[in-house]
Design a protein around this motif. Structure first.
Motif, PDB file in Angstrom:
ATOM      1  N   THR A  81       0.850  -1.195   0.000  1.00 17.69           N
ATOM      2  CA  THR A  81       0.000   0.000   0.000  1.00 17.69           C
ATOM      3  C   THR A  81       0.885   1.244   0.000  1.00 17.69           C
ATOM      4  OG1 THR A  81      -1.658  -1.190   1.299  1.00 17.69           O
ATOM      5  CG2 THR A  81      -1.870   1.219   1.162  1.00 17.69           C
ATOM      6  N   ILE A  82       0.525   2.209  -0.809  1.00 18.22           N
ATOM      7  CA  ILE A  82       1.201   3.502  -0.795  1.00 18.22           C
ATOM      8  C   ILE A  82       0.220   4.529  -0.263  1.00 18.22           C
ATOM      9  CG2 ILE A  82       2.201   5.337  -2.216  1.00 18.22           C
ATOM     10  CD1 ILE A  82       3.412   3.288  -3.973  1.00 18.22           C
ATOM     11  N   VAL A  83       0.669   5.293   0.752  1.00 16.45           N
ATOM     12  CA  VAL A  83      -0.186   6.243   1.464  1.00 16.45           C
ATOM     13  C   VAL A  83       0.439   7.636   1.352  1.00 16.45           C
ATOM     14  CG1 VAL A  83      -1.356   6.789   3.628  1.00 16.45           C
ATOM     15  CG2 VAL A  83      -0.753   4.409   3.096  1.00 16.45           C
ATOM     16  N   LEU A  84      -0.384   8.624   1.029  1.00 17.42           N
ATOM     17  CA  LEU A  84       0.033  10.024   1.015  1.00 17.42           C
ATOM     18  C   LEU A  84      -0.674  10.731   2.160  1.00 17.42           C
ATOM     19  CD1 LEU A  84       1.601  12.314  -0.322  1.00 17.42           C
ATOM     20  CD2 LEU A  84      -0.380  12.734  -1.799  1.00 17.42           C
ATOM     21  N   LEU A  85       0.124  11.319   3.073  1.00 16.60           N
ATOM     22  CA  LEU A  85      -0.400  11.953   4.273  1.00 16.60           C
ATOM     23  C   LEU A  85      -0.202  13.461   4.166  1.00 16.60           C
ATOM     24  CD1 LEU A  85       1.371   9.476   6.687  1.00 16.60           C
ATOM     25  CD2 LEU A  85      -1.041   9.408   6.060  1.00 16.60           C
ATOM     26  N   ASP A  86      -1.258  14.222   4.453  1.00 18.25           N
ATOM     27  CA  ASP A  86      -1.197  15.675   4.385  1.00 18.25           C
ATOM     28  C   ASP A  86      -1.591  16.240   5.741  1.00 18.25           C
ATOM     29  OD1 ASP A  86      -0.992  18.214   2.824  1.00 18.25           O
ATOM     30  OD2 ASP A  86      -3.084  18.363   3.438  1.00 18.25           O
TER      31      ASP A  86
END
Length: 832
Positions: free
Chosen positions: A418-423
Motif C-alpha cells: 500500500t502507498i499512502v500520502l499523508l497531508d
C-alpha cells in the motif's frame, strides 16, 4: 645600383644596338640595291649603244628610210638623256654623250653624200669621202663604247667603295652591340656571382648545423636585401632555438606541475618517461624509486591486478591496447582507488600519439591519471540533495521513486503493498502560531516517529512541506486497514516540543499496488488524486484511490481546458441580482454574478466551474473579465440615462497575488469612463489566508481610488476583528448561512446581531444575503439591518432583464403576493 635597374639598362642597351644593326643593315641593303639597279641600267645603255652602232653601220651602208632615221635619232637622244643624268657622278658619261653627237653629225653628212652619189650615177659606189666618214662613224662608235665602258668601270669602283663602307659601318655597329652585351652581362655576372656563391656557402654551412654563419652584405641591390634577410632569419632561428629550448623547459615544468600523473608509452605499452607527479605518487605510496614505473609495461601491470579494482584494471588495459593498436584515438575510464584512510577516485585518459618518420614505432600513447576524488564526493553530495529531503533526511520525491524501483527490484511486485500520502492539516496555522522553527521541529519529529514505529521494508519520504509518502509492505499478518490505523495512530498522538504541545490531524489518500504493475510516478499520481478527493472530509479518514477518482480528475482537466476556450470565445455572461432597501423595497445596488453559456451543456452556474478555475489558476483571468464586463455594462446604462446603481464585483485572492490589481481596476474605470464610487469590490475572507503587506497596500490603494470595499461571507472563514480594524472595508455582508436560520436558531440571530453591532462601530454598511421571504426580512429590519438581497426580491437577472428593471424604477419584489419566495421577470412585467 640594383640588379633590377642594371638588368633593365643592359637590356635597353642591347635593344638599342640591335636596332642600330637593323637600321644600318636595312640602309646598306637599300644602297646596294640602288647600285645594282644603276649597273643594270649601264649595262642596258651599253646594249643600246651596241644596237646604235649596228644601226649606224646599216645607215652608212644603205640608204636609210626616213622612219628608220627618225627612230635612230630618237634612240640616240634618249641615250644622251640617260647619260646626261650620270655626268655629275661619272665624268666619262659626258664624253660618251658628245660622241653620240659626233656620231649623229657624221651619219647626217654621210647620208647626204650618199644621196648625191646615187642621183649622179647609175650604180651605187662608195666614194672616198664616204669611206672616210664611215671610218669616222666607226671611230665614234668605238669611242662611245669605250666611254661607256669607262663609266661602267667607274660605277663598279664606286659600288665597291660603297660596299666596303657599308661593311665597315655594319661591322662597327655589330661591334658596338657586342660591347654593350658583354659589358651588361659582365656587370650582371659580377654582381650576381659573388653574393650567390656567398649565399650558397652560407646555406650549406647552416645545413651542416652551423647557426652562427652570416653572409657579408655589400651594396644596396636585391642580393644585399636577400643577404640581410638571410642573416635576419639566422638571427631569428637562433632566437627560436633559444626560445624553443626555453619553451621545452617551460613545458616540462608545466607538465610536472599539472595535477595529473602523466606517462609516455611506446608502441608496445612500455613506460618511456613520467612526470614529477607520477614519481611523487610512487614515493607517497612507499616506492622510493625516482623513476617509478619507467621501463615497466603498463598493459602487463594492469592485467596483473587482483582484488576489488581488478575489473576496472582489465578494462583500462583493453582500452589502452585498442589505442596503441590504432583502433581508437583516445580512451577514458573513471575508477575507484581507495586508500586505507580515505576514498579516492581517478580518471584514466589514454591518447594515441601520431608518429612521424623519426619516431615511427617508438612512441605509442600518453596516459594521464587525474585525481577526481573531490568531484566524486561532490556528486555524491549533490545526489544526496537531489534524492533526500534536507530537513528530515527522508527521501524526497525523486528519492522515493528511486527507492521504490530498488524495492521492487529486490523483493518483486507485491499486490498487497500500500502507498499512502499523508497531508498535515493546518500546518500553516502551526507556523503562524508558533513560528517556522517549531513547524520544522514538528516535521522532524513526525519523520522520526514514522521511521521508528513502522515495519521493516517500509519506504518513507517527504514530498512537500506538509506531505509524507509511505510504502506499507503487505503481508499475511495484517490487512491494509490495520496498517492504515497504525499510521493514523502515529499522527493522532500530540507532539511535545519543549514547552509546546501540538495536536495535529492528517488527511490521507492511498492506493493498493494490486496485480497490475505501474511505475512509481503513476502510483504517486493515484494517491495525489485520492488525497485531493479526501480534502474537506472528516479528519483521520483515508480515501482509497479508484478509477472513478481518475475519471473525475480527467473531468477537471477537461473542464479547465474548456474554461480556457470559453475565455477565448467569450462564452461567459453576467447576471445581476439586486440589492434592496429592506424597508422600502427600493433597489440601491446589485451584485454581478458570472454564468457560463456552455455550447453543449447550456447555462452553467458558478459552483460548477469556479472551483476548477481556482485549482487551474484561471480564476484570475476570469475575475478580470468580470471586472471589465461589469464596467462595460455600467457604461451602457449610463449612456442610456438610466438611474445608475452601485455594482458589486466578486474578487478572488488570486487576483491580488501579482500585486497589480489596483492598476487593473483603474484601467477598467478609465476605459469605460465609470465613477469609482459606482463600483464595489466584494472580497471573501479567504483573501486573509495570504495576508501580507502587499495585500494591505493594494486594499488601501483601491480605497484611495474611490471604489467601495465589501467583506463577503463574514464569519465563515479567516476573518477576525483585527482584520476589520486593519483594512478599510465600507461594507460587510452577512453570510446566507446565518440569515436563513435566523427564524429558528437563536445562535444565528445573535450572530447577526453581533455583526450589526460591529458594523456600527466600524461605520460600515451591512448587507444580508439569502433573504428568501418576508419573515426573514422583518426579523432583519427588527435587528437593524437595512440592506439585503435574495430570491424574495429577485433572482439574478440577465443584462436585458436587469436593464428593464432599471427603466421601470419599480420597487421589489415584483409580485402580488408578499409572501412569495421567488419571482420571474415575465410575471413581474405582466403585473406592471
Amino acid at each position: 645600383m640594383s640588379l633590377r635597374r642594371l638588368s633593365r639598362i643592359s637590356i635597353i642597351a642591347c635593344l638599342l644596338g640591335l636596332a642600330l644593326l637593323l637600321i644600318v643593315g636595312t640602309n646598306s641593303l637599300k644602297q646596294m640595291q640602288t647600285k645594282q639597279e644603276e649597273i643594270l641600267e649601264l649595262i642596258a645603255i651599253q646594249g643600246r649603244i651596241d644596237a646604235l652602232s649596228v644601226g649606224s653601220d646599216a645607215i652608212l651602208v644603205n640608204q636609210p628610210h626616213p622612219a628608220l632615221w627618225t627612230a635612230f635619232l630618237g634612240q640616240a637622244r634618249s641615250m644622251q638623256q640617260a647619260l646626261s643624268e650620270m655626268t655629275e657622278r661619272f665624268p666619262s658619261a659626258r664624253r660618251a654623250s658628245r660622241n653620240i653627237d659626233y656620231l649623229i653629225n657624221a651619219l647626217e653628212t654621210a647620208t647626204a653624200s650618199a644621196a648625191e652619189v646615187t642621183a649622179d650615177t647609175a650604180q651605187p659606189t662608195i666614194p672616198l669621202r664616204s669611206r672616210v666618214i664611215m671610218n669616222q662613224v666607226a671611230g665614234y662608235g668605238i669611242a662611245l663604247t669605250g666611254a661607256l665602258e669607262e663609266v661602267i668601270i667607274q660605277h663598279q669602283a664606286q659600288v665597291a667603295r660603297d660596299a666596303n663602307w657599308i661593311a665597315a659601318v655594319f661591322a662597327g655597329a655589330a661591334t658596338v652591340f657586342s660591347v654593350f652585351c658583354l659589358v651588361g652581362f659582365g656587370l650582371l655576372f659580377k654582381r650576381i656571382n659573388g653574393p650567390l656563391q656567398a649565399l650558397s656557402k652560407a646555406a650549406r654551412r647552416v645545413e651542416g648545423g652551423e647557426y652562427d654563419v652570416r653572409v657579408p652584405v655589400s651594396g644596396s641591390d636585391e642580393f644585399a636585401d636577400v643577404s640581410r634577410t638571410f642573416n635576419h632569419m639566422l638571427d631569428q632561428q637562433g632566437d627560436m632555438v633559444e626560445a624553443l629550448s626555453s619553451a621545452l623547459a617551460n613545458s616540462r615544468a608545466l607538465i610536472n606541475s599539472l595535477p595529473a600523473h602523466i606517462a609516455l608509452l611506446d608502441g608496445e605499452g612500455k613506460v618511456v618517461d613520467v612526470n614529477d607527479q607520477w614519481r611523487h605518487f610512487g614515493t607517497s605510496n612507499e616506492n622510493q624509486d625516482p623513476d617509478f614505473g619507467v621501463g615497466s609495461n603498463y598493459l602487463s601491470v594492469c592485467r596483473d591486478v587482483i582484488g576489488d579494482c581488478a575489473e576496472e584494471a582489465f578494462e583500462a588495459a583493453d582500452g589502452l591496447q585498442s589505442v596503441l593498436a590504432g583502433d581508437r584515438d583516445s580512451f577514458a575510464l573513471e575508477y575507484p582507488c581507495h586508500s586505507p584512510d580515505q576514498p579516492r577516485w581517478f580518471r584514466m585518459m589514454a591518447t594515441r600519439l601520431t608518429p612521424d618518420k623519426e619516431t615511427e614505432g617508438m612512441l605509442g600513447a600518453v596516459v594521464m591519471h587525474v585525481d577526481i576524488t573531490e568531484r566524486k564526493l561532490a556528486e555524491q553530495e549533490l545526489k544526496l540533495h537531489a534524492y533526500q529531503d534536507p530537513l528530515t533526511g527522508l527521501a524526497n520525491r525523486l528519492g522515493f521513486i528511486e527507492a521504490f524501483a530498488r524495492h521492487t527490484g529486490q523483493h518483486g511486485w507485491n499486490p498487497e503493498d500500500t502507498i499512502v500520502l499523508l497531508d498535515i492539516r493546518e500546518m500553516r496555522n502551526v507556523n503562524e502560531a508558533h513560528g517556522y522553527h517549531i513547524g520544522d521541529r514538528l516535521l522532524i519529529e513526525l519523520a522520526r516517529r514514522l521511521e521508528d514505529r513502522l515495519w521493516n521494508r517500509t519506504l518513507i519520504g517527504r514530498l512537500s512541506g506538509d506531505q509524507f509518502i509511505v510504502l506499507l509492505p503487505g503481508g499475511h499478518a495484517s490487512s491494509p486497514h490495520d496498517r492504515l490505523e497504525k499510521v493514523t495512530d502515529i499522527f493522532h498522538q500530540p507532539v511535545q516540543l519543549s514547552e509546546t504541545v501540538i495536536e495535529i490531524a492528517v488527511d490521507g489518500g492511498f492506493t493498493l499496488l494490486g496485480e497490475k504493475e505501474r511505475s512509481a510516478e503513476v502510483l504517486l499520481h493515484e494517491v495525489e488524486i485520492a488525497l485531493h478527493e479526501n480534502r474537506g472530509h472528516d479528519k483521520g479518514v483515508f480515501r482509497l484511490y479508484d478509477s472513478e477518482m481518475y475519471r473525475r480528475a480527467q473531468q477537471r482537466i477537461n473542464l479547465a481546458r474548456e474554461l480556457r476556450q470559453a475565455l477565448e470565445d467569450d462564452q461567459f455572461e453576467l447576471h445581476y441580482q439586486p440589492k434592496v432597501d429592506l424597508a422600502t423595497g427600493t433597489m440601491i445596488g446589485c451584485e454581478a454574478l458570472i454564468r457560463w453559456m456552455h455550447p453543449d451543456r447550456g447555462l452553467q452556474m458558478p459552483g460548477q466551474f469556479i472551483p476548477v478555475a481556482e485549482q487551474s489558476q484561471l480564476i484570475g483571468p476570469i475575475g478580470d473579465w468580470v471586472l471589465f464586463q461589469a464596467c462595460r455594462d455600467l457604461r451602457e446604462w449610463q449612456a442610456a440615462n438610466l438611474d445608475l446603481v452601485r455594482v458589486s464585483v466578486n474578487v478572488s485572492v488570486d487576483q491580488f497575488r501579482p500585486g497589480d490589481f489596483p492598476e487593473k481596476v483603474r484601467e477598467a474605470l478609465e476605459i469605460h469612463g465609470i465613477d469609482p464610487a459606482a463600483l464595489t469590490l466584494e472580497i471573501t475572507e479567504s483573501v486573509f489566508s495570504e495576508e501580507s503587506e502587499t495585500l494591505n497596500r493594494q486594499l488601501n490603494d483601491l480605497h484611495q481610488l474611490g471604489v467601495k470595499l465589501s467583506l463577503d461571507d463574514f464569519g465563515t472563514g479567516y476573518s477576525s476583528l483585527l482584520y476589520l480594524q486593519r483594512y478599510p472595508f465600507d461594507e460587510i455582508k452577512i453570510d446566507m448561512g446565518f440569515v436563513r436560520g435566523i427564524l429558528d436558531n437563536a445562535f444565528n440571530r445573535n450572530i447577526v446581531s453581533m455583526i450589526l453591532g460591529i458594523s456600527q462601530v466600524l461605520g460600515a454598511d451591512i448587507v444580508a444575503e439569502g433573504v428568501e421571504n418576508a419573515a426573514v426580512r422583518d426579523v432583519l429590519l427588527e435587528l437593524g439591518c437595512r440592506i439585503g438581497q435574495g430570491y424574495h426580491y429577485s433572482m439574478p437577472l440577465e443584462v436585458e432583464d436587469f436593464r428593464w428593471l432599471l427603466e421601470k424604477h419599480s420597487r421589489l419584489p415584483l409580485t402580488l403576493h408578499p409572501d412569495a419566495t421567488s419571482n420571474s421577470m415575465t410575471s413581474g412585467r405582466s403585473a406592471q
